[in-house]
Motif scaffolding. Structure first.
Motif, PDB file in Angstrom:
ATOM      1  N   ILE A   1       0.857  -1.181   0.000  1.00 34.06           N
ATOM      2  CA  ILE A   1       0.000   0.000   0.000  1.00 34.06           C
ATOM      3  C   ILE A   1       0.892   1.228   0.000  1.00 34.06           C
ATOM      4  CG2 ILE A   1      -1.612   1.383   1.390  1.00 34.06           C
ATOM      5  CD1 ILE A   1      -2.903  -1.197   2.320  1.00 34.06           C
ATOM      6  N   GLY A   2       0.609   2.176  -0.896  1.00 30.83           N
ATOM      7  CA  GLY A   2       1.318   3.445  -0.944  1.00 30.83           C
ATOM      8  C   GLY A   2       0.345   4.589  -0.767  1.00 30.83           C
ATOM      9  N   LEU A   3       0.597   5.439   0.224  1.00 29.14           N
ATOM     10  CA  LEU A   3      -0.210   6.636   0.462  1.00 29.14           C
ATOM     11  C   LEU A   3       0.680   7.840   0.194  1.00 29.14           C
ATOM     12  CD1 LEU A   3      -1.954   5.597   3.824  1.00 29.14           C
ATOM     13  CD2 LEU A   3      -2.732   5.181   1.492  1.00 29.14           C
ATOM     14  N   TYR A   4       0.393   8.552  -0.889  1.00 27.03           N
ATOM     15  CA  TYR A   4       1.230   9.665  -1.323  1.00 27.03           C
ATOM     16  C   TYR A   4       0.440  10.964  -1.185  1.00 27.03           C
ATOM     17  CZ  TYR A   4       3.524   5.640  -3.441  1.00 27.03           C
ATOM     18  OH  TYR A   4       4.113   4.413  -3.647  1.00 27.03           O
ATOM     19  N   GLY A   5       0.671  11.674  -0.070  1.00 30.87           N
ATOM     20  CA  GLY A   5      -0.046  12.912   0.191  1.00 30.87           C
ATOM     21  C   GLY A   5      -1.527  12.664   0.425  1.00 30.87           C
ATOM     22  N   GLY A   6      -2.278  13.769   0.573  1.00 28.93           N
ATOM     23  CA  GLY A   6      -3.717  13.656   0.750  1.00 28.93           C
ATOM     24  C   GLY A   6      -4.159  13.966   2.163  1.00 28.93           C
ATOM     25  N   THR A   7      -5.478  13.995   2.357  1.00 29.07           N
ATOM     26  CA  THR A   7      -6.094  14.461   3.591  1.00 29.07           C
ATOM     27  C   THR A   7      -6.928  13.360   4.235  1.00 29.07           C
ATOM     28  OG1 THR A   7      -6.211  16.721   2.725  1.00 29.07           O
ATOM     29  CG2 THR A   7      -7.647  16.194   4.582  1.00 29.07           C
ATOM     30  N   ALA A   8      -6.548  12.963   5.451  1.00 32.26           N
ATOM     31  CA  ALA A   8      -7.357  12.073   6.285  1.00 32.26           C
ATOM     32  C   ALA A   8      -7.717  10.773   5.575  1.00 32.26           C
ATOM     33  CB  ALA A   8      -8.621  12.798   6.766  1.00 32.26           C
ATOM     34  N   ASN A   9      -6.719  10.107   5.005  1.00 32.83           N
ATOM     35  CA  ASN A   9      -6.928   8.807   4.378  1.00 32.83           C
ATOM     36  C   ASN A   9      -6.451   7.703   5.323  1.00 32.83           C
ATOM     37  OD1 ASN A   9      -7.874   9.766   1.718  1.00 32.83           O
ATOM     38  ND2 ASN A   9      -5.825  10.676   1.608  1.00 32.83           N
ATOM     39  N   ALA A  10      -6.876   6.462   5.064  1.00 27.76           N
ATOM     40  CA  ALA A  10      -6.592   5.395   6.013  1.00 27.76           C
ATOM     41  C   ALA A  10      -6.415   4.055   5.326  1.00 27.76           C
ATOM     42  CB  ALA A  10      -7.727   5.296   7.041  1.00 27.76           C
ATOM     43  N   ALA A  11      -5.623   3.192   5.969  1.00 27.49           N
ATOM     44  CA  ALA A  11      -5.458   1.790   5.578  1.00 27.49           C
ATOM     45  C   ALA A  11      -5.650   0.957   6.840  1.00 27.49           C
ATOM     46  CB  ALA A  11      -4.089   1.546   4.964  1.00 27.49           C
ATOM     47  N   VAL A  12      -6.701   0.143   6.859  1.00 29.80           N
ATOM     48  CA  VAL A  12      -7.121  -0.540   8.080  1.00 29.80           C
ATOM     49  C   VAL A  12      -7.361  -2.020   7.790  1.00 29.80           C
ATOM     50  CG1 VAL A  12      -8.928  -0.663   9.851  1.00 29.80           C
ATOM     51  CG2 VAL A  12      -8.179   1.566   8.998  1.00 29.80           C
ATOM     52  N   SER A  13      -6.792  -2.882   8.606  1.00 29.09           N
ATOM     53  CA  SER A  13      -7.083  -4.324   8.609  1.00 29.09           C
ATOM     54  C   SER A  13      -6.759  -5.006   7.285  1.00 29.09           C
ATOM     55  CB  SER A  13      -8.565  -4.574   8.985  1.00 29.09           C
ATOM     56  OG  SER A  13      -8.816  -4.101  10.289  1.00 29.09           O
ATOM     57  N   ASN A  14      -5.653  -4.621   6.673  1.00 31.33           N
ATOM     58  CA  ASN A  14      -5.182  -5.264   5.448  1.00 31.33           C
ATOM     59  C   ASN A  14      -4.100  -6.292   5.790  1.00 31.33           C
ATOM     60  OD1 ASN A  14      -6.578  -3.437   3.373  1.00 31.33           O
ATOM     61  ND2 ASN A  14      -5.520  -1.983   4.709  1.00 31.33           N
ATOM     62  N   TRP A  15      -4.033  -7.342   4.981  1.00 36.27           N
ATOM     63  CA  TRP A  15      -3.019  -8.391   5.140  1.00 36.27           C
ATOM     64  C   TRP A  15      -2.105  -8.310   3.934  1.00 36.27           C
ATOM     65  CZ3 TRP A  15      -4.198 -14.347   4.725  1.00 36.27           C
ATOM     66  CH2 TRP A  15      -3.082 -15.078   5.150  1.00 36.27           C
ATOM     67  N   ILE A  16      -0.829  -7.977   4.166  1.00 33.89           N
ATOM     68  CA  ILE A  16       0.129  -7.716   3.096  1.00 33.89           C
ATOM     69  C   ILE A  16       1.305  -8.660   3.267  1.00 33.89           C
ATOM     70  CG2 ILE A  16       1.583  -5.962   2.006  1.00 33.89           C
ATOM     71  CD1 ILE A  16      -0.228  -3.837   3.304  1.00 33.89           C
ATOM     72  N   ARG A  17       1.699  -9.322   2.140  1.00 40.56           N
ATOM     73  CA  ARG A  17       2.768 -10.314   2.214  1.00 40.56           C
ATOM     74  C   ARG A  17       3.721 -10.182   1.039  1.00 40.56           C
ATOM     75  NH1 ARG A  17      -0.457 -15.800   2.335  1.00 40.56           N
ATOM     76  NH2 ARG A  17      -2.093 -14.544   1.378  1.00 40.56           N
ATOM     77  N   ASP A  18       4.995 -10.348   1.309  1.00 47.01           N
ATOM     78  CA  ASP A  18       6.007 -10.654   0.293  1.00 47.01           C
ATOM     79  C   ASP A  18       6.204  -9.531  -0.729  1.00 47.01           C
ATOM     80  OD1 ASP A  18       6.622 -13.321   1.250  1.00 47.01           O
ATOM     81  OD2 ASP A  18       4.665 -13.923   0.486  1.00 47.01           O
ATOM     82  N   THR A  19       6.630  -8.362  -0.261  1.00 51.03           N
ATOM     83  CA  THR A  19       7.062  -7.326  -1.201  1.00 51.03           C
ATOM     84  C   THR A  19       8.426  -7.717  -1.760  1.00 51.03           C
ATOM     85  OG1 THR A  19       7.989  -6.059   0.645  1.00 51.03           O
ATOM     86  CG2 THR A  19       5.762  -5.509  -0.057  1.00 51.03           C
ATOM     87  N   VAL A  20       8.701  -7.322  -2.998  1.00 53.89           N
ATOM     88  CA  VAL A  20       9.874  -7.841  -3.710  1.00 53.89           C
ATOM     89  C   VAL A  20      10.994  -6.812  -3.811  1.00 53.89           C
ATOM     90  CG1 VAL A  20      10.679  -8.788  -5.922  1.00 53.89           C
ATOM     91  CG2 VAL A  20       8.482  -9.517  -4.971  1.00 53.89           C
ATOM     92  N   VAL A  21      10.730  -5.623  -4.344  1.00 56.57           N
ATOM     93  CA  VAL A  21      11.793  -4.636  -4.531  1.00 56.57           C
ATOM     94  C   VAL A  21      11.188  -3.235  -4.554  1.00 56.57           C
ATOM     95  CG1 VAL A  21      11.762  -4.574  -7.083  1.00 56.57           C
ATOM     96  CG2 VAL A  21      13.918  -4.150  -5.873  1.00 56.57           C
ATOM     97  N   ASN A  22      11.975  -2.261  -4.095  1.00 54.44           N
ATOM     98  CA  ASN A  22      11.628  -0.839  -4.206  1.00 54.44           C
ATOM     99  C   ASN A  22      10.403  -0.444  -3.400  1.00 54.44           C
ATOM    100  OD1 ASN A  22      13.661   0.334  -5.710  1.00 54.44           O
ATOM    101  ND2 ASN A  22      12.271   1.187  -7.227  1.00 54.44           N
ATOM    102  N   GLY A  23      10.102  -1.153  -2.340  1.00 53.51           N
ATOM    103  CA  GLY A  23       8.918  -0.762  -1.602  1.00 53.51           C
ATOM    104  C   GLY A  23       8.790  -1.421  -0.245  1.00 53.51           C
TER     105      GLY A  23
END
Length: 614
Positions: free
Chosen positions: A453-475
């Motif tokens: 998940i990438g959050l680039y600027g902005g007002t009052a945004n959210a990331a809630v209860s996500n399951w994230i696995r196995d990023t590979v490169v550059n992040g």
């Protein structure tokens, strides 16, 4: 396998949610979760999300108010479920029966194991090698994630692989490398001579003629006629696909406008004509079972498109794009196969454009496109739910600019060529920043480039209860950054109750290691509040948490990390090289190479209660 049990009640503003009990780990449904305040941080559980997440979305819609306005911190904190509610069970090949060798674990960029789920896969390289899965639940549909060698010219090779049911040969699967294997430097090519191959894996979907009962053994085997030098088997998803959905009352049918399924004749104009008619008559458009060739953009405005189900109705073709022009747009129950074999200039997005209040994208399966879904402003009040976005060459989903009050939930996003989910408040294209948007209960696997998940600027945004696995490169697993000419952050940016496993990677752009959670003051300072609460950062490749800037003078202030668990990290649990300040409480650290690396004396740490291990 996992079963659902009702064990307790949670009340908020008249909304009832039913939680679930712990269960075993494999095979796993993709809404496996971890209770945020559980004393055992590696104990999996499942929950019945129908009473909670789905009713919550419906309830919020009835309030005619912004989503995040109503989601107080108390309500968010009481929602322990993590990941998407999805209809399939996922079976990892390395946990199945096999007589072949495993590859991995390995997280080295440009290796095949680094792009496999869990960083392991089974390699069938000799005649008679097999991997066999035993059904824990009845199923009649399978998705196989695989890799075979590419052709010498990069156009794609085709090879069969034998499929057995209970030791009886059932059929030969025809696999292709056409939609995998890219080469060279970003944005990559299809030319093997450019070197640096990656994006190795693709999926194939199999619909069986009957429902296979629990206990059925599904074997994938390299027989004498299966001529690829090897087959990498990463995982399978098995589910019970529905019978074709019937045409709803008061809907027109696409075939009434000259389109015919499965005939390889271009149906683009027929679809345009049908859309125009249903708009004029105030009706919906039903797309029956079959594959329909769509080769150009189709504009949508105040219209409903519904298919016969994601296993039944397919819109396919290069440049197949459904483009929102505003108003209430409802899209559901079909698949888009963009047939793209490498990254292009941005003209091959599955669903794109502007969507007005009440719009919904539900149960849509998108693959082999540039980006999967790209929403631009002004868009307001869109819900994206229950979608599968797989094997894209750019972002899975991007809220690009001027998007407000939008929720993306219960989606599976895997093998994307850029961020899996992004909110990008780009200053140069649109009507202001993204505001008041939410990524909730999504399962994200294996973004090939950039972040879960990438959050680039902005007002009052959210990331809630996500399951994230196995990023590979550059992040990172989750990155919060003012990058790419984004509007500055404002309001409170919230990341809460997310589970990140084997995330973080090497940034080849900046020549640094990046953490599972990465706050990056790139184009300027980040003075607005960022709150990270009840997140679990497990087996991070490098840091658990990284706070950095494009220079040591960049400041990150008003950050709060509350009730975080960092379990295993390759370097440090926390690394801070930016200036600024932050508050930390109940941040617990176990089994990391180092606790805290504070390399910038101009960052002030305030320690609250409950911190351990750093």
């Amino acid at each position: 396998m996992k079963r659902l049990y009702r064990t307790g009640l949670l009340l908020y503003a008249g909304l009832t949610a039913v939680l679930g009990s712990p269960a075993s780990a494999a095979p796993c449904r993709s809404y496996t979760c971890l209770t945020a305040l559980e004393s055992d941080w590696n104990r999996d559980c499942t929950v019945n999300l129908e009473d909670f997440a789905l009713l919550a979305a419906e309830w919020l819609q009835t309030q005619q108010k912004s989503h995040l306005e109503l989601m107080t911190s108390q309500w968010l904190s009481s929602a322990p479920k993590i990941g998407a509610q999805l209809p399939y069970l996922e079976y990892e090949a390395e946990e199945a029966q096999t007589n072949a060798a495993l590859i991995g674990p390995n997280r080295t960029y440009l290796t095949q194991a680094a792009e496999a789920s869990g960083r392991k896969a089974v390699k069938l390289s000799q005649t008679g090698h097999f991997v066999e899965f035993t059904l824990a639940e009845p199923a009649n549909a399978m998705v196989l994630r695989f890799c075979i060698p590419d052709s010498a010219d990069g156009a794609g090779a085709q090879h069969s692989l034998s499929l057995y049911l209970n030791d009886i040969h059932h059929r030969d699967l025809l696999l292709t490398s056409a939609y995998s294997w890219v080469y060279g430097a970003y944005p990559y090519t299809n030319n093997p001579s450019d070197g640096s191959p990656h994006h190795f894996f693709d999926d194939t979907a199999v619909l069986f003629e009957q429902v296979l009962p629990a206990g059925t053994r599904i074997r994938l085997q390299k027989d004498a006629g299966d001529t690829a030098s090897y087959y990498l088997i990463d995982l399978v998803e098995l589910e019970r696909a529905n019978e074709p959905l019937p045409k709803p009352a008061d809907f027109l049918c696409l075939t009434d406008f000259g389109a015919a399924p499965n005939d390889s004749i271009d149906d683009t104009q027929a679809l345009r004509n049908a859309v125009a008619q249903v708009q004029a008559q105030g009706k919906g458009l039903w797309i029956p079972p079959g594959r329909f060739l769509i080769t150009d953009r189709v504009n949508l405005e105040n219209v409903t498109l519904r298919g016969a189900g994601i296993w039944q109705t397919v819109l396919e073709g290069l440049n197949c794009r459904l483009y929102g022009r505003g108003g209430t747009i409802l899209l559901s129950d079909f698949k888009i196969d963009g047939l793209s074999t490498y990254r292009t200039s941005g003209q091959r997005t599955g669903i794109e454009g502007r969507f007005g209040p009440g719009s919904r994208i539900e149960r849509v399966w998108i693959e082999h496109t540039e980006a999967g879904i790209w929403i631009s402003g002004p868009s307001d009040g869109l819900t994206v739910s229950g979608c599968r976005i797989r094997n894209t060459f750019a972002d899975g989903l991007n809220l690009a600019f001027g998007v407000t009050n939008t929720v993306v939930e219960h989606c599976s996003v895997r093998n994307t060529g850029d961020d899996a989910l992004a909110m990008w408040s780009y200053t140069q294209w649109g009507p202001g920043p993204n505001q008041n948007n939410l990524f909730r209960n999504n399962t994200i696997q294996l973004p090939m480039l950039a972040n879960g998940i990438g959050l680039y600027g902005g007002t009052a945004n959210a990331a809630v209860s996500n399951w994230i696995r196995d990023t590979v490169v550059n992040g990172a697993g989750i990155q919060i950054a003012n990058r790419f000419s984004s509007y500055p952050f404002a309001g409170t940016t919230l990341i809460q109750n997310n589970r990140l496993e084997r995330t973080g990677s090497r940034s080849i752009d900046y020549n640094i290691h990046v953490g599972a959670v990465w706050l990056f003051a790139c184009d300027g300072d980040i003075p607005a509040p960022v709150r990270a609460a009840s997140n679990q950062l497990l087996d991070s490749t490098y840091q658990g948490i990284l706070l950095s800037g494009s220079s040591s003078a960049r400041q990150i202030t008003q950050t709060r990390f509350e009730t975080a668990h960092i379990g295993t990290a390759g370097t440090y649990a926390l690394e801070i090289s930016a200036a600024g300040s932050g508050y930390f409480e109940f941040v617990t650290v176990q089994n990391t190479a180092g606790g805290l690396l504070l390399s910038n004396p101009n960052f002030q740490i305030t320690r609250g209660p409950g911190n351990t291990g750093w």
